[in-house]
Design an enzyme around this catalytic site. Structure first.
Site, short mmCIF file in Angstrom:
data_model
loop_
_atom_site.label_atom_id
_atom_site.label_comp_id
_atom_site.label_asym_id
_atom_site.label_seq_id
_atom_site.Cartn_x
_atom_site.Cartn_y
_atom_site.Cartn_z
N TYR A 103 1.00 -0.99 0.02
CA TYR A 103 0.12 0.02 0.09
C TYR A 103 0.94 1.33 -0.06
O TYR A 103 1.86 1.34 0.73
CB TYR A 103 -0.94 0.10 1.18
CG TYR A 103 -2.05 -0.87 1.34
CD1 TYR A 103 -2.63 -1.41 0.30
CD2 TYR A 103 -2.21 -1.77 2.27
CE1 TYR A 103 -3.62 -2.33 0.41
CE2 TYR A 103 -3.36 -2.54 2.33
CZ TYR A 103 -4.02 -3.08 1.32
OH TYR A 103 -4.82 -3.74 1.65
N ASN B 241 -6.32 0.30 -7.42
CA ASN B 241 -6.52 -0.52 -6.55
C ASN B 241 -6.76 -1.99 -6.98
O ASN B 241 -7.21 -1.96 -8.37
CB ASN B 241 -7.51 -0.11 -5.54
CG ASN B 241 -7.74 -1.18 -4.30
OD1 ASN B 241 -6.46 -1.45 -3.90
ND2 ASN B 241 -8.85 -1.53 -4.10
N ARG C 108 -5.64 6.63 -9.32
CA ARG C 108 -5.27 5.61 -8.53
C ARG C 108 -5.60 4.36 -9.12
O ARG C 108 -6.61 4.17 -9.56
CB ARG C 108 -5.01 5.72 -7.10
CG ARG C 108 -6.47 5.70 -6.43
CD ARG C 108 -6.24 5.98 -4.90
NE ARG C 108 -5.34 5.07 -4.39
CZ ARG C 108 -5.64 3.76 -3.91
NH1 ARG C 108 -7.25 3.62 -3.90
NH2 ARG C 108 -4.87 2.95 -3.25
N GLU D 161 -9.23 -1.76 -10.14
CA GLU D 161 -10.05 -0.69 -10.10
C GLU D 161 -9.32 0.62 -10.43
O GLU D 161 -8.17 0.93 -9.89
CB GLU D 161 -10.63 -0.39 -8.71
CG GLU D 161 -11.66 -1.57 -8.09
CD GLU D 161 -11.97 -1.32 -6.78
OE1 GLU D 161 -12.84 -2.16 -6.13
OE2 GLU D 161 -11.47 -0.46 -6.20
C1 HEM Z 1 -12.53 9.88 -1.48
C2 HEM Z 1 -12.67 8.60 -2.03
C3 HEM Z 1 -12.57 7.03 -1.53
C4 HEM Z 1 -13.55 6.38 -1.28
C5 HEM Z 1 -14.89 6.76 -1.34
C6 HEM Z 1 -12.68 5.06 -0.82
C7 HEM Z 1 -13.34 3.99 -0.31
C8 HEM Z 1 -12.99 2.95 0.08
C9 HEM Z 1 -13.68 1.64 0.52
C10 HEM Z 1 -15.11 1.70 0.88
C11 HEM Z 1 -12.71 0.52 0.71
C12 HEM Z 1 -12.98 -0.78 1.43
C13 HEM Z 1 -12.90 -0.66 2.81
C14 HEM Z 1 -13.40 -1.95 3.53
O1 HEM Z 1 -12.59 -3.11 3.53
O2 HEM Z 1 -14.59 -1.80 3.84
C15 HEM Z 1 -11.52 1.32 0.46
C16 HEM Z 1 -10.26 0.73 0.25
C17 HEM Z 1 -8.74 1.06 0.39
N1 HEM Z 1 -8.86 2.39 0.15
FE1 HEM Z 1 -10.07 4.04 -0.46
N2 HEM Z 1 -11.27 5.18 -0.91
C18 HEM Z 1 -11.23 6.80 -1.32
C19 HEM Z 1 -9.94 7.20 -1.54
C20 HEM Z 1 -8.78 6.34 -1.49
C21 HEM Z 1 -7.36 7.22 -1.73
C22 HEM Z 1 -7.32 8.44 -1.93
C23 HEM Z 1 -6.50 6.17 -1.27
C24 HEM Z 1 -5.04 6.48 -1.32
C25 HEM Z 1 -4.05 5.84 -0.75
C26 HEM Z 1 -7.08 4.94 -0.78
C27 HEM Z 1 -6.68 3.97 -0.47
C28 HEM Z 1 -7.33 2.42 -0.03
C29 HEM Z 1 -6.49 1.25 0.03
C30 HEM Z 1 -5.15 1.06 0.14
C31 HEM Z 1 -7.91 0.42 0.31
C32 HEM Z 1 -7.54 -1.24 0.51
C33 HEM Z 1 -7.83 -1.78 -0.75
C34 HEM Z 1 -7.36 -3.17 -1.13
O3 HEM Z 1 -6.17 -3.69 -0.34
O4 HEM Z 1 -8.26 -3.94 -1.53
N3 HEM Z 1 -8.69 5.22 -0.84
N4 HEM Z 1 -11.49 2.63 -0.08
#
Ligand code: HEM
Lengths: 356, 205
Positions: A45, A233, A231, A273
């Site tokens: 990450y 994912n 970005r 994604e």
């Molecule tokens: C504002 C917009 C964003 C939304 C709505 C969003 C939403 C989410 C959601 C719902 C999850 C899943 C969490 C769970 O397990 O329940 C997630 C995972 C994650 N998000 Fe975001 N996120 C946003 C922006 C970002 C940004 C800017 C980063 C930058 C570092 C980030 C990094 C991550 C990471 C590293 C995960 C774990 C994903 C994985 O390993 O599959 N997110 N995000």
């Protein structure tokens, strides 16, 4: 279920399914432009954000919103998900203006980028929108909800590939107060709606300790209208199932136990994604687009660099990340299957494929 | 002392502090079970105990573990004191009182997480400033859990995993918490291997 649009596949869009008989697959052209998310042979990450500017022609980065061969079938799948569970689309009352902002952003961008499929004519607030692939022709008054069949966010996101969420900004934080979420990697909009940036990210391991979310939030609060960022994912999905929702986990969970060495190449998908973030002009909200691409392992290894690299990334991944993403139980089988495609040769930097 | 030290957890899981007297035009107290003790401690710290009680409305209900400190609550002698038999029975009155509260009201919410979550949700729906709400946990750690599959809420969950009281699926209890729903999340534990349900452990008391 009856559709409220009349799809026209033409000679570009494919008829395929993301459920039941799972006929989804990628054409060779679609494989060549697959957004392979690993720019090196390992993964951890990080605050991986870059300006969302037009990239290589033909790539998924070329247009603001990528519309590809799966578009029509994905929109049919979304309509089915919503018919089964309307809670997948929610908007708290104060988010309507942000919904109009999003509608405008999507209509402006797609009419500009794909004039053969979408057109938008504006005469002050009297707008005329045509979506040819879905057979939609709609005259409406911008900012007047009574002139559309759905709220503005729902209306436009029923016509655009990828999930969308809208974040209100208050108290130095972002609040996920609206969303259209039908192609999610196992998280629930209904549970998360109303949460702030730290709360909805709470279940993610390792990244909080690495300050990833503190830094990402700081960065996003400074996001300017007209300068979107993007970005990647990624995760793993068995069968080309776009809708891996926690709500329906008892239905699709058992498929994780269905992999064999023989079917793994066609059943196991890398799910990428491509996420983009846009500051919206009227509401000051931030729109988050989450566009999911599915690639079968057997499709990805047609690019030798990707076969080698995917093998190394999955072999060496941090166990907490494998567990969080839900593929720990199949990791050994995936690594074994991929090992055949890793001859140990070095890989070049960056994610672009290199046909050999 | 029935104060609970919760283990380090994820960032959606609420954290609680100790109630502190604050100057206010009105003081609304919502408490269940051992929350009565936290209210007692609060009043002991009040610079003007009589003045605070004179502007205080207490809504009280016994805790899910049966703790009923109604006599103690009544004994404080607040301007208004009300006892509800259960949390659901309290909610209609709570929403009326909260909707009529004006700026300058201090909210003290104490007792179990289920009570505090539901009270906080009522207060937040009125748009009153979040900063005017103080919460202190006392007593039972039984959880209010929403089944992510059928959306039904099971109250007073002690076991993990447990059977959803609505759809019957076996759920494990996450620390992921929604303030909008005022509940933790429950997820089917044998979704991938139907029938393989581990033995339940009493995690919450
Ligand atoms: C504002 C917009 C964003 C939304 C709505 C969003 C939403 C989410 C959601 C719902 C999850 C899943 C969490 C769970 O397990 O329940 C997630 C995972 C994650 N998000 Fe975001 N996120 C946003 C922006 C970002 C940004 C800017 C980063 C930058 C570092 C980030 C990094 C991550 C990471 C590293 C995960 C774990 C994903 C994985 O390993 O599959 N997110 N995000």
């Amino acid at each position: 279920m009856s559709l409220d649009f009349k799809p026209d596949l033409g000679d570009f869009f494919k008829e395929e399914t993301f459920r039941d008989d799972f006929t989804f697959k990628n054409s060779p052209a679609s494989i060549a432009r697959f957004p392979f998310p690993f720019d090196r042979d390992e993964y951890m990450y990080s605050v991986n954000m870059e300006p969302h500017v037009s990239g290589r022609p033909g790539s998924v980065f070329e247009k603001t919103f990528d519309v590809d061969e799966h578009y029509v079938s994905e929109m049919i799948d979304r309509a089915k998900v919503l018919a089964e569970d309307p809670l997948r689309c929610q908007s708290l009352p104060h988010m309507t203006l942000a919904g109009w902002d999003l509608l405008e952003l999507i209509m402006d961008s797609t009419a500009r980028d794909y004039p053969q499929w979408f057109s938008l004519h504006k005469n002050a607030n009297q707008w005329h929108w045509i979506n040819r692939p879905l057979g939609i022709d709609q005259k409406f008054t911008f900012l007047d909800g009574s002139t559309l069949p759905y709220g503005p966010m729902e209306y436009i996101t029923r016509q655009m590939q990828g999930d969308f969420s809208l974040q209100d900004e208050r108290d130095g934080n972002l609040w996920m107060d609206a969303g259209m979420i039908t192609t999610q990697a196992d998280w629930s909009l209904d549970f998360d709606v109303g949460m702030n940036f730290m709360e909805w990210h709470a279940p993610v391991p390792l990244a909080h300790e690495k300050q990833v979310f503190d830094r990402a939030l700081k960065f996003l609060l400074k996001l300017q209208n007209g300068s979107p960022v993007r970005r990647f994912n990624w995760t793993m999905t068995v069968n080309p199932l776009l809708d891996t929702a926690p709500e329906t986990y008892p239905k699709w969970g058992p498929t994780k136990a269905s992999l064999t060495p023989e079917n793994l190449g066609s059943k196991q998908h890398l799910r990428v994604e491509l996420q983009a973030l846009f500051r919206l002009p009227r509401s000051n909200a931030i729109a988050f687009s989450i566009r999911a691409y599915l690639g079968k392992f057997e499709e990805l290894v047609t690019m030798p660099k990707w076969g080698r690299r995917l093998h190394r990334v999955l072999r060496d991944i941090h166990p907490e990340i494998a567990a969080y993403k839900g593929f720990a139980r199949n990791q050994p089988a995936m690594v074994e299957w991929l090992a055949k495609y890793d001859d140990g040769k070095p890989t070049s930097a960056g994610w672009w494929p290199e046909p050999e | 002392m029935s104060k609970t030290i919760f283990p380090q957890s994820i960032k959606s899981r609420p954290v609680y502090a100790t109630l502190e007297p604050r100057p206010g035009k009105a003081h609304l107290v919502i408490a269940d079970g051992e929350g009565a003790d936290a209210l007692g401690d609060l009043l002991d710290k009040a610079p003007d105990r009589a003045g605070m009680l004179g502007a205080m409305h207490i809504l009280y209900t016994p805790g899910p573990n049966g703790t009923d400190l109604w006599a103690k609550v009544q004994g404080f002698g607040a301007a208004q004191t009300y006892r509800a038999p259960t949390i659901p029975a309290m909610l209609p009155r709570l929403s009326k009182v909260v909707s009529e509260a004006h700026m300058g009201t201090q909210f003290y919410v104490t007792g179990t997480e289920g009570l505090m979550g539901q009270a906080e949700r009522e207060i937040m729906m009125t748009g009153l400033p979040f900063g005017a709400i103080q919460k202190e946990h006392r007593g039972s750690t039984l959880r209010r859990v929403q089944c992510v599959h059928c959306k039904g809420i099971t109250e007073n969950v002690a076991l993990d995993p447990f059977a959803c009281s609505h759809c019957g699926l076996h759920l494990f209890v996450r620390d992921h918490y929604s303030r909008r729903i005022a509940a933790f999340q429950g997820v089917n534990i044998d979704a991938e291997d139907p029938g393989l349900v581990p033995a339940a452990v009493e995690r919450f008391k």
